[in-house]
Write a protein that holds these residues in place. Structure first.
Motif, PDB file in Angstrom:
ATOM      1  N   ASP A  76       0.826  -1.204   0.000  1.00 18.20           N
ATOM      2  CA  ASP A  76       0.000   0.000   0.000  1.00 18.20           C
ATOM      3  C   ASP A  76       0.860   1.254   0.000  1.00 18.20           C
ATOM      4  O   ASP A  76       0.597   2.216  -0.735  1.00 18.20           O
TER       5      ASP A  76
ATOM      6  N   ALA B 160      -4.808  -4.533   6.397  1.00 16.86           N
ATOM      7  CA  ALA B 160      -4.969  -3.892   5.095  1.00 16.86           C
ATOM      8  C   ALA B 160      -5.696  -2.554   5.213  1.00 16.86           C
ATOM      9  O   ALA B 160      -5.258  -1.544   4.651  1.00 16.86           O
TER      10      ALA B 160
ATOM     11  N   TYR C 281      -6.667  -5.909  -2.494  1.00 14.29           N
ATOM     12  CA  TYR C 281      -7.667  -6.875  -2.044  1.00 14.29           C
ATOM     13  C   TYR C 281      -7.730  -8.141  -2.908  1.00 14.29           C
ATOM     14  O   TYR C 281      -7.776  -9.255  -2.369  1.00 14.29           O
TER      15      TYR C 281
ATOM     16  N   ASN D 245      -7.792   5.694  -2.495  1.00  6.47           N
ATOM     17  CA  ASN D 245      -7.409   4.561  -1.653  1.00  6.47           C
ATOM     18  C   ASN D 245      -8.323   3.362  -1.905  1.00  6.47           C
ATOM     19  O   ASN D 245      -7.970   2.220  -1.579  1.00  6.47           O
TER      20      ASN D 245
ATOM     21  N   TRP E 161     -13.426  -4.326   2.434  1.00  5.51           N
ATOM     22  CA  TRP E 161     -12.778  -5.212   3.401  1.00  5.51           C
ATOM     23  C   TRP E 161     -13.783  -5.713   4.442  1.00  5.51           C
ATOM     24  O   TRP E 161     -13.743  -6.895   4.821  1.00  5.51           O
TER      25      TRP E 161
ATOM     26  N   SER F 251      -6.310   0.083  -2.341  1.00  7.28           N
ATOM     27  CA  SER F 251      -6.488  -0.972  -1.350  1.00  7.28           C
ATOM     28  C   SER F 251      -7.506  -2.019  -1.796  1.00  7.28           C
ATOM     29  O   SER F 251      -7.232  -3.219  -1.758  1.00  7.28           O
TER      30      SER F 251
ATOM     31  N   THR G 249      -3.836   1.317   4.975  1.00  7.68           N
ATOM     32  CA  THR G 249      -4.207   2.289   3.942  1.00  7.68           C
ATOM     33  C   THR G 249      -4.678   3.607   4.552  1.00  7.68           C
ATOM     34  O   THR G 249      -4.522   4.668   3.938  1.00  7.68           O
TER      35      THR G 249
END
Length: 468
Positions: free
Chosen positions: A133, A181, A152, A143, A434, A147, A185
């Motif tokens: 990242d 994650a 992902y 982002n 996420w 991300s 970010t």
């Protein structure tokens, strides 16, 4: 019935506000403009229609009513002023850089290389995700694209190797990687000016409100040293607070090695994309000394990317996300400028000064950063948060703080935008992706968000105390 009320709630709120008499110290035009502005912000939060259309409706209604300027030509010029804003086109160009990373496969290769060399342990995997990242962050102002769009799809393959799924042993490895994650970010989004689109929007709103200019280099000089310790701490802290039950991960480097073999040797286009990214970064950092505006540099590099077939012209004109953001941000910049032109900001400044007057400047500065961060609990969009609150907080700062403190507090407020994305499952663009993976329950997410949010907020308050 409830669905229609929710859909039209921005209009309902704007009309109800407008029906009340304008408060003392604010003209009727200013009050009507503020009513429409509040309606726009509500529209951005609940999104009954696309966000860009919310902004277009807002500026067109204001312009049609002549609230900013009764002259039709001047009103039209105001409505379109955001589209001539250099920062907006810088954001647009940077979105194309992100597309270049994705099309060439360079972003995927960087992540796989890091997993190959750092991924023998679960903690090492966490650092591999974080560094992936960080490497992409200076060149990808979305982002979400960075991300959720680039990292992902790679990370989502790893828990399956260990039979860790949302329904079967999520804590084994999947939950930990998910939290690292999103937390990483958020930190990198504050580390670099060009790592989050609202960062760029914020510095433009700051310039409109206070004439304070913040360059890429000025941001980096303060925020990189401040964020780097937090960045290094984040994967380890997640490992301690929310530990995975699987401590080693020998399968991950082997998988990454096989995926790299499928990619083959690094291609000419990947090397060219890397060169263009470095070229853009040089212009952003040293543009003032070189006599090249950062937006001009971004458009030049974008043109070179098209000419060298890194991306195609069809990619440019069909990139819905980039054009959507351009229209969205351009209209929001115009709406924010209208707050000043109609006298709303000066009126709010006078009101705020009556409540905070007499407090020491140092206390006021810390209070502004604290409130700016905490109010993000009420926003599902960092862009909406920036548009609604940055002009208001900056005008409050100009009223209550000495002139020499304004550039510093401006950077502190803008620099907190990335970090505040950690607090809720909806606080920043990649969060729903996420969270939607299912590895972390909503209650656990709020709990972790409170812990990491408190840490990130404390870091900004300490930085404010040292810097302001």
């Amino acid at each position: 019935m409830g669905k229609y009320i929710l859909k039209f709630s921005p209009v309902i709120v704007a009309i109800i506000m407008a029906l009340f008499p304008s408060p003392a110290g604010l003209s009727p035009e200013g009050w009507y403009f503020l009513s429409i502005f509040i309606g726009v912000i509500i529209g951005l939060i609940i999104e009954p229609i696309p966000a860009a259309l919310v902004g277009l409706l807002g500026v067109s209604i204001v312009a049609a009513l002549g609230l900013v300027d009764p002259n039709p030509t001047a009103s039209r010029n105001w409505a379109l002023s955001g589209f001539s804003n250099g920062v907006i086109w810088l954001i647009f160009s940077a979105f194309m850089f992100a597309l270049g990373y994705q099309k060439t496969g360079l972003g995927k290769r960087i992540s796989l290389v890091l997993i190959k060399y750092l991924g023998k342990s679960t903690l090492g995997l966490g650092y591999a995700i974080a560094f992936s990242d960080a490497i992409l962050a200076p060149f990808m102002p979305s982002n979400t694209a960075r991300s959720a769009g680039t990292i992902y799809p790679i990370v989502s393959n790893i828990p399956l190797m260990f039979n860790s799924t949302p329904d079967h042993e999520p804590r084994k490895i999947g939950s930990y990687l998910t939290w690292v994650a999103i937390a990483a970010t958020c930190v990198t989004s504050s580390m670099f000016l060009t790592a989050l689109a609202p960062n760029l929007l914020a510095i433009d709103l700051i310039a409109q409100t206070t004439n304070v200019q913040i360059s890429w280099g000025q941001w980096a000089k303060v925020m990189i040293p401040a964020m780097f310790p937090l960045f290094i701490l984040t994967p380890w802290l997640a490992y301690v607070i929310y530990p995975p039950t699987q401590k080693t991960s020998p399968e991950a480097p082997l998988w990454a090695k096989k995926e790299l073999e499928k990619l083959g040797a690094i291609t000419r286009k990947e090397l060219m994309m890397l060169g263009y990214a470095v070229l853009a970064l040089i212009f952003w950092i040293f543009g003032k000394e070189l006599g090249v505006n950062s937006t001009v540099a971004a458009i030049l590099v974008l043109s070179l990317m098209v000419l060298s077939d890194i991306i195609t012209w069809e990619d440019v004109i069909s990139n819905k996300s980039a054009w959507n953001v351009l229209i969205w941000f351009a209209t929001l910049v115009a709406m924010a400028s209208g707050l000043s032109k109609t006298g709303v900001l000066s009126w709010i400044g006078n009101l705020s000064s009556s409540y905070l007057q007499g407090l020491p400047p140092f206390t006021v500065a810390l209070f502004l950063v604290l409130m700016f961060f905490m109010l993000h609990y009420f926003f599902a969009s960092t862009t909406a948060h920036t548009t609604a609150l940055m002009p208001l907080f900056m005008v409050t700062a100009t009223v209550l703080l000495p002139a020499e403190m304004i550039p510093q507090i401006a950077l502190m407020l803008a620099g907190s935008l990335g970090l505040m994305g950690i607090i809720t499952p909806y606080a920043t663009g990649p969060s729903p992706i996420w969270y939607g993976s299912g590895f972390i329950s909503q209650a656990r997410w709020w709990f972790l968000g409170a812990i990491f949010g408190a840490l990130y907020l404390a870091s900004m308050l300490i930085l404010t105390a040292l810097y302001v």
